[in-house]
Structures are given as structure tokens and as C-alpha cells.
Design a protein around this motif. Structure first.
Motif, short mmCIF file in Angstrom:
data_model
loop_
_atom_site.label_atom_id
_atom_site.label_comp_id
_atom_site.label_asym_id
_atom_site.label_seq_id
_atom_site.Cartn_x
_atom_site.Cartn_y
_atom_site.Cartn_z
N CYS A 256 0.45 -1.09 0.33
CA CYS A 256 -0.16 0.30 -0.05
C CYS A 256 0.77 1.53 0.54
O CYS A 256 2.30 1.22 0.87
N PRO A 257 0.64 2.47 -0.35
CA PRO A 257 1.35 3.63 -0.98
C PRO A 257 1.97 4.47 0.68
O PRO A 257 2.20 5.09 0.58
N THR A 258 1.06 3.54 1.48
CA THR A 258 0.76 4.44 3.42
C THR A 258 0.24 6.12 3.27
O THR A 258 -0.08 6.05 2.38
N CYS A 259 -0.68 6.38 4.61
CA CYS A 259 -1.34 6.84 4.86
C CYS A 259 -1.22 7.39 6.15
O CYS A 259 -0.92 6.16 6.77
N ARG A 261 -3.19 6.13 8.83
CA ARG A 261 -3.88 5.15 8.95
C ARG A 261 -2.93 4.18 9.46
O ARG A 261 -3.06 3.47 9.99
N THR A 262 -1.63 3.94 9.03
CA THR A 262 -0.51 3.04 8.88
C THR A 262 0.11 4.02 9.66
O THR A 262 0.91 4.25 10.27
N GLY A 291 -1.53 -1.77 4.45
CA GLY A 291 -0.77 -0.92 5.90
C GLY A 291 -2.40 -0.95 7.35
O GLY A 291 -2.22 -0.54 8.15
N CYS A 292 -3.47 -1.50 6.61
CA CYS A 292 -4.55 -1.12 7.56
C CYS A 292 -5.74 -1.61 7.27
O CYS A 292 -5.88 -2.56 6.50
N VAL A 294 -8.72 -0.94 6.18
CA VAL A 294 -9.13 -0.10 4.53
C VAL A 294 -9.01 -1.69 3.55
O VAL A 294 -10.58 -2.22 3.40
#
Ligand code: SF4
Length: 348
Positions: A256-259, A261-262, A291-292, A294
């Protein structure tokens, strides 16, 4: 047509090329680099043959590898003839700098006798003076005119075991030149953006140029030109082909590109996992590092093995099922272990 054992053109798979950067006369170092390239997935290797000592070494290189070698020759047609006689699968020449019509003819005569392919390299930096003057600059149209001129000369000499390449360091010019030429020629094309740059920039520029062409059905062999270890060229080339579903099936890590939430740990987990799994690159597996909750569980379920981070750690997925909660600090190692088990069962 064939370059060594590699079938080129038509419906054959796109072949990956690279070029050695060790001194050709250092036979041990060059053979070691060729072997690293082969292990990385390279199918054809080009070697510069700038002088007589390099030509002498070239014979040992041919004898020391199973990969087809392309001798890269400038200025001296005798080196091209010599490389052909020493087992080159292909010679790459620029007819404009090899000493005129008669010398080109000598190269083609030797190539015909030995069944060697000849690549005609047209580079925007070395177009014939007359063509450059007529077009005012090294435009894509001038490159195409040059390639057509050389093609006529080769055909007049009765030689057709040809591959063409039209390269520029400008991505748009590369795309336009190859698109225009391929509309007028059925010969196999070797494509790439020349002098593309260092690893990141060069990979992106090459991917843009090569992908646009391949997506339009143009190109039979590719080289990603990087100011870097040539093995990186092969890795990037494989990613380009895999992105277009043109290459051999290979391991793919979806991350995942990360945001917000992670956990910041995710980047480390993804990079470590990718590095750990390099030895399995040739296996057709999909691994997810998410990462999460979602998109994580969905992607991880869709993968052969995956993890999705949660508040209390990393949830490990296998074959579409959540099977274990792993502490974050152990996530990369646990995921790697899981892939190892899967890989062992696939390669039994
Ligand atoms: S999977 Fe989660 S952490 Fe990763 S980018 Fe999507 S929402 Fe953000």
C-alpha cells in the motif's frame, strides 16, 4: 529470426538485453557479470569490442557463457568481421561510422556466412551529416530517414538478417522515431531510451518510452540504459514487461502507498519482505503488504500470502484466510517464512 537460441520478432516474447561494463579484456570479471545478468533474467548480452585485445577476449567470452553475445562495434569493420568469426550471435554496427559501403559489405558477407544477425543502430547523436543538414536537426524524422537509407543499402547487398534500433535520449523522440519506422518496416526492432540516466530517473524515463511503444505492439527486444550496475537494467526491464503482462510470470509484491492510518513500520516491512524474497522472483506468486483494515484484508485475501496491519499487530493471510496475528516486529520475517514454505511446495 534468431539471436543465438533466442527467437526474436513476430509473436515471440520480448527479449531482455543488457550490456556489460567491465573491461572486455578482463575475461573473469566480464564472465562473472554476464552470469549475474543471466541469473537476473537477461537473455542477450551486448559487449563492447573496441580494439584487438577486446576481440581476442571476445572469443573466450563466447566460449564461457550460454547466453548469446552481441559485439558492439564502432569505426573498425575488421573488429565486426573478427567478432562474427569468433562466435558473436549478433554484431551491432552503425553503418555511418564503419568506413563506407565496401566495409559494410564485408561485415554482411561474414555475417551471412556464419548466420550472424546484424543490428543497425541509429542514434540521434550520430546521424549522417547530409541527413542532419537536410532536416536541420536530429529529429525523429531524420532518424527514420537514416534507418530507411541503411535498410535500402543492406537490401541492395542482399542481406536481411537484420534488427534495427532508433535511439534518442529524448523520450518523445524515441517514441516518435520508432513509431514512424515501424509503420514502414517489418524488421525486428530493439527499443530503449539511450543515456536515460541514473537508477531512478533512468528507470522512469525508460519505462515511459519503452512501455508506450510495447503497448502499441512496437519492439521485439528491450534494453533499459542506466548509469548503474547492469543487473539493475534487467530488474527494471522485467518490471516493465511484468507491468504490461508481457514477461514471464514472476513474484509480485503488492504494497500500500501508506497514509495516516498505518504504522511507519510498514515501509520497512515492505522493503525487507521484498529483499528477503528476491530468490523467489521467478515464482508466479502475489504477496500483499498492506497498512490497515481499509483495503488491507481485501488485497491480502486476494494474494497467495499477505499481511494487513491492525491495531494489535499484523494479520497474516494465507490462501485467502486470516490465519495468525503477528507482532509488528516479526511481520517481515513471518511473511518471508510463509512464502518460503509456499515456494518449497511449488518447486517440489
Ligand atoms: S491500505 Fe490503509 S494504510 Fe494503506 S494507504 Fe490504504 S488506507 Fe492507508
Amino acid at each position: 529470426m534468431k539471436v543465438g537460441a533466442v527467437a526474436i520478432g513476430g509473436d515471440n516474447p520480448i527479449a531482455i538485453q543488457s550490456m556489460t561494463n567491465t573491461p572486455t579484456t578482463d575475461i573473469c570479471a566480464t564472465l562473472a557479470q554476464i552470469e549475474r545478468l543471466r541469473e537476473a533474467g537477461c537473455q542477450i548480452v551486448r559487449v563492447a569490442v573496441p580494439d584487438e585485445p577486446a576481440l581476442a577476449a571476445f572469443a573466450a567470452l563466447v566460449a564461457g557463457t550460454s547466453l548469446p553475445l552481441v559485439a558492439d562495434i564502432h569505426f573498425d569493420y575488421r573488429l565486426a568481421v573478427g567478432a562474427i568469426e569468433r562466435g558473436a550471435a549478433e554484431v551491432r554496427i552503425n553503418p555511418g561510422n564503419i568506413g563506407g559501403y565496401n566495409h559494410v559489405r564485408e561485415v554482411l558477407t561474414a555475417a551471412a556466412k556464419h548466420g550472424t544477425a546484424v543490428r543497425i543502430g541509429v542514434n540521434s547523436g550520430s546521424l549522417p551529416h547530409e541527413v542532419r543538414t537536410r532536416f536541420g536537426a536530429a529529429t525523429p524524422e531524420a532518424m527514420v530517414e537514416t534507418a530507411l537509407l541503411y535498410r535500402r543499402e543492406m537490401q541492395d547487398m542482399g542481406f536481411s538478417n537484420l534488427i534495427f534500433s532508433l535511439k534518442s535520449s529524448d523520450v518523445q523522440a524515441t517514441i516518435r522515431a520508432n513509431t514512424l519506422f515501424s509503420a514502414q518496416s517489418d524488421y525486428p526492432l530493439h527499443i530503449g531510451v539511450t543515456e536515460a540516466g541514473t537508477l531512478l530517473r533512468g528507470a522512469v524515463r525508460s519505462a515511459v518510452g519503452i512501455s508506450v511503444l510495447l503497448a502499441n505492439g512496437i519492439g521485439d527486444t528491450i534494453r533499459v540504459s542506466l548509469t548503474a550496475d547492469p543487473v539493475e537494467e534487467v530488474r527494471v526491464a522485467k518490471e516493465i514487461l511484468a507491468s504490461l503482462n508481457l514477461g514471464r510470470k514472476q513474484l509480485r509484491v503488492v504494497s500500500c502507498p501508506t497514509c495516516a492510518r498505518t504504522s511507519p513500520e510498514l515501509i520497512f516491512i515492505a522493503e525487507t519482505t521484498e529483499n528477503n524474497l528476491e530468490e523467489f522472483n521467478d515464482l508466479p506468486l502475489k504477496i500483499a503488504v498492506m497498512g490497515c483494515s481499509v483495503n488491507g484484508p481485501g488485497e491480502a485475501r486476494d494474494a497467495d500470502v499477505g499481511i494487513a496491519l491492525a491495531a494489535s499487530g499484523a494479520v497474516l493471510f494465507r490462501g485467502g484466510e486470516a490465519v495468525e496475528l503477528v507482532p509488528l516486529s516479526e511481520a517481515a520475517a513471518r511473511l518471508t517464512q510463509e512464502v518460503r514454505v509456499l515456494a518449497a511446495s511449488l518447486t517440489k
